[in-house]
Structures are given as structure tokens and as C-alpha cells.
Design a protein around this motif. Structure first.
Motif, short mmCIF file in Angstrom:
data_model
loop_
_atom_site.label_atom_id
_atom_site.label_comp_id
_atom_site.label_asym_id
_atom_site.label_seq_id
_atom_site.Cartn_x
_atom_site.Cartn_y
_atom_site.Cartn_z
N TRP A 23 -21.24 -42.21 -31.97
CA TRP A 23 -21.16 -41.50 -30.70
C TRP A 23 -22.08 -40.29 -30.79
O TRP A 23 -22.02 -39.53 -31.76
CB TRP A 23 -19.71 -41.05 -30.45
CG TRP A 23 -19.49 -40.21 -29.22
CD1 TRP A 23 -19.08 -38.90 -29.18
CD2 TRP A 23 -19.64 -40.61 -27.86
NE1 TRP A 23 -18.97 -38.46 -27.89
CE2 TRP A 23 -19.31 -39.50 -27.05
CE3 TRP A 23 -20.04 -41.79 -27.24
CZ2 TRP A 23 -19.38 -39.54 -25.68
CZ3 TRP A 23 -20.09 -41.84 -25.86
CH2 TRP A 23 -19.76 -40.72 -25.09
N GLU A 65 -15.80 -44.37 -25.08
CA GLU A 65 -17.15 -44.93 -25.14
C GLU A 65 -17.70 -45.04 -26.56
O GLU A 65 -18.68 -45.75 -26.78
CB GLU A 65 -18.10 -44.08 -24.29
CG GLU A 65 -17.77 -44.12 -22.80
CD GLU A 65 -18.73 -43.28 -21.98
OE1 GLU A 65 -19.77 -42.86 -22.53
OE2 GLU A 65 -18.45 -43.03 -20.79
N GLY A 66 -17.11 -44.36 -27.52
CA GLY A 66 -17.58 -44.42 -28.90
C GLY A 66 -17.22 -45.75 -29.55
O GLY A 66 -16.41 -46.53 -29.04
N SER A 71 -13.83 -39.67 -27.30
CA SER A 71 -15.20 -40.01 -26.88
C SER A 71 -15.25 -40.56 -25.47
O SER A 71 -16.24 -41.18 -25.09
CB SER A 71 -15.80 -41.04 -27.86
OG SER A 71 -15.22 -42.31 -27.66
N TRP A 75 -11.44 -42.40 -30.52
CA TRP A 75 -12.04 -43.22 -29.46
C TRP A 75 -11.71 -42.63 -28.09
O TRP A 75 -12.58 -42.56 -27.21
CB TRP A 75 -11.53 -44.65 -29.60
CG TRP A 75 -11.96 -45.58 -28.53
CD1 TRP A 75 -13.20 -46.11 -28.34
CD2 TRP A 75 -11.13 -46.12 -27.48
NE1 TRP A 75 -13.21 -46.95 -27.23
CE2 TRP A 75 -11.95 -46.97 -26.69
CE3 TRP A 75 -9.78 -45.98 -27.14
CZ2 TRP A 75 -11.46 -47.66 -25.59
CZ3 TRP A 75 -9.29 -46.67 -26.05
CH2 TRP A 75 -10.13 -47.50 -25.28
N THR A 133 -19.35 -38.23 -36.73
CA THR A 133 -20.04 -38.98 -35.68
C THR A 133 -21.47 -39.29 -36.12
O THR A 133 -22.10 -38.50 -36.84
CB THR A 133 -20.07 -38.20 -34.36
OG1 THR A 133 -20.66 -36.91 -34.58
CG2 THR A 133 -18.66 -38.03 -33.80
N ASP A 162 -25.24 -40.87 -34.64
CA ASP A 162 -26.05 -41.27 -33.48
C ASP A 162 -26.92 -42.46 -33.91
O ASP A 162 -28.14 -42.34 -34.05
CB ASP A 162 -26.90 -40.09 -33.00
CG ASP A 162 -27.58 -40.38 -31.67
OD1 ASP A 162 -27.28 -41.44 -31.06
OD2 ASP A 162 -28.43 -39.58 -31.25
#
Length: 283
Positions: free
Chosen positions: A86, A59-60, A56, A53, A97, A99
Motif C-alpha cells: 500500500w 484497498e491494500g 488502507s 486492510w 507498508t 509500494d
């Protein structure tokens, strides 16, 4: 900022004067790029989740099995990759990750981080894992939190174009939060696939005082047939072994038939034993 037992961003610690460049390089280990942890600290799944986290830029959103573990689900290995929603197609080693599209009510703050809600976590787990494993993972999550299947179905309706929605629907249909281990999930699915009615899980057995004295893994209460998976601790832990003897004697005294399954039992043999008991009780 703490740099004693939690992951931290190296560049931030340098700017704040909490550590020098030499100490950062020699006294800490990089978990992910620019995210460090003291070498004496165990890199548990929860700590690696925080490290991901931080990587990121805070922000993730922690997702998948990582989120499930943070919600309290058992049977999730500490060494599994951290799953993070993320938009980065090239995550560092030890991280996955995605999207994915997320609505605002599909994640919430957990220990200062953004983590998918139980419903969103179930939505992802049910789609991303093979059928049997997906059910076991959903069972573990549902055993840890109040997981609403209706909430997951409602969430799926928002994401009509998502992959593997039929796999999710099938896993939710077979989900049972009463399973207390992956082996119990496996055994329950084996019985259903063998043609038995879906067994009830965690069946209470009452003592003379009217209170629940024992709970049976699964079975059919109306027929007084139970099927239980015995792990190694039942045999190797002497106090547990003695309790099992007393428990079985009581169950036998009130006419319960208990089929006990252990590692290595063949599926067809398990089904045959259960069928024998089932047919006997139907006569």
C-alpha cells in the motif's frame, strides 16, 4: 458490520449507529488509526491483518509473512508487524507498508481481503529476509500450500528490476517443503554446507504390512542413514517419549542408523557424527 469479535472502522460504526462516541472511546481499543477492536478479543495476527486492510480503506494487499501465515504457514509470531502492499510511506506502529508493483494475478481474495498468492508471497519472502531465514520461511510456506518454484521463478522474470533477486534464487534453490520446523531447515542446511549430498526429507519407512509406519526428518535412504531434530516435547511428554523408544527400536531392527540432534549441539560435532555414520556405510 460486526463489532463484536472483529476489527471495525470506528467512523463507519458511528455513522451506522452501532456505537456511540463515548462507548467507542471507552469500550474499544484502537488497533490502528480509526480501526478498533473489543478489549476482550485477542489481537491475533489474522485480526491485525484485517485491521491493517481496513486502515488502507480496504484497498491494500496483505503480503510477506502476514500473507504466509494466512495461507497456513507455521512458526510466524502473532506479534510481528503486519505487512501490507500500500503506497503509504508513514504507516502506523505495528505495520510495514511497501509500494510494490503488483500484477492482477499476484493477489486474490482471502476471507474478504486481498492477499498475495503463495507464489507472490514466496517472491517477497525470499527477497526480504536473510538467506537462512528466507529458506526457513519458504519451507514453512511450502509445507502449508502447494508452492510451485517454477511459478515463483516465472513471477520473478516479470520483476527484473526488483531488489535481491539473486537472494531469492539462492533461497529457492535450497528450499524444501519437507521441513516441518525452522530447526529442521537449519539442520538440513548445516548438512549441505558441511559437504554432504542434499538429504531427502520426510523419508517413509514401511512396516510389515507395506504401509508407511514412520517418516524420518531427513537422510539418505540408499545408505539407511537418518538425521533428526528432537524438540523438547520428545523428552518432556511421556507418551511421545515412549513412542520414540518403540520407533527407534523398529528403525534399528531394519538397519537404519539414526543421528538425533537436540538444541545446544554444536554444528561441528553434528557434522562429525554424521560423517562417521556416512563413511561407515560407504565402506
Amino acid at each position: 458490520m460486526r463489532i463484536d469479535d472483529q476489527p471495525f472502522i470506528g467512523s463507519e460504526a458511528l455513522t451506522a449507529g452501532l456505537v456511540g462516541k463515548y462507548d467507542l472511546r471507552k469500550s474499544y481499543r484502537a488497533i490502528f488509526p480509526d480501526v478498533y477492536l473489543a478489549p476482550r478479543v485477542d489481537p491475533t495476527l489474522a485480526r491485525r491483518a484485517r485491521a491493517a486492510w481496513l486502515w488502507s480503506h480496504r484497498e491494500g494487499v496483505i503480503a510477506g509473512l502476514t500473507a504466509s501465515a494466512l495461507h497456513g504457514a507455521k512458526w510466524i509470531d502473532d506479534s510481528l508487524p503486519i505487512e501490507l502492499i500500500w503506497p503509504n510511506a508513514r504507516p502506523p506502529k505495528g505495520m510495514r507498508t511497501y509500494d510494490y508493483r503488483l500484477f492482477a494475478d499476484e493477489y486474490a481474495e482471502h476471507d474478504g481481503m486481498s492477499v498475495t498468492t503463495p507464489a507472490r508471497t514466496a517472491f517477497d519472502i525470499g527477497r526480504l529476509h536473510r538467506p537462512g531465514e528466507a529458506v526457513a520461511r519458504l519451507d514453512a510456506l511450502g509445507n502449508a500450500v502447494a508452492l510451485s518454484v517454477e511459478d515463483v521463478i516465472h513471477l520473478a522474470a516479470r520483476h527484473r528490476g526488483a531488489r535481491n533477486l539473486r537472494r531469492l534464487e539462492a533461497a529457492l534453490d535450497r528450499h524444501d517443503p519437507g521441513a516441518e520446523s525452522p530447526q529442521e531447515t537449519w539442520l538440513r542446511l548445516l548438512l549441505v554446507d558441511a559437504g554432504f549430498p542434499r538429504p531427502q526429507t520426510q523419508i517413509p519407512v514401511f512396516g510389515p504390512n507395506g504401509r508407511a509406519r514412520y517418516y524420518l526428518d531427513m537422510g539418505w535412504e540408499e545408505l539407511k542413514i537418518a538425521v533428526e531434530y528432537d524438540g523438547e516435547h520428545h523428552r518432556l511428554d511421556r507418551p511421545s517419549y515412549r513412542k520414540d523408544i518403540v520407533r527407534l527400536e523398529y528403525l534399528n531392527s531394519i538397519k537404519w542408523m539414526v543421528i538425533r540432534v537436540v538444541a545446544g549441539d554444536r554444528p561441528d560435532e553434528i557434522a562429525r557424527r554424521v560423517r562417521s555414520a556416512y563413511d561407515a556405510r560407504l565402506r
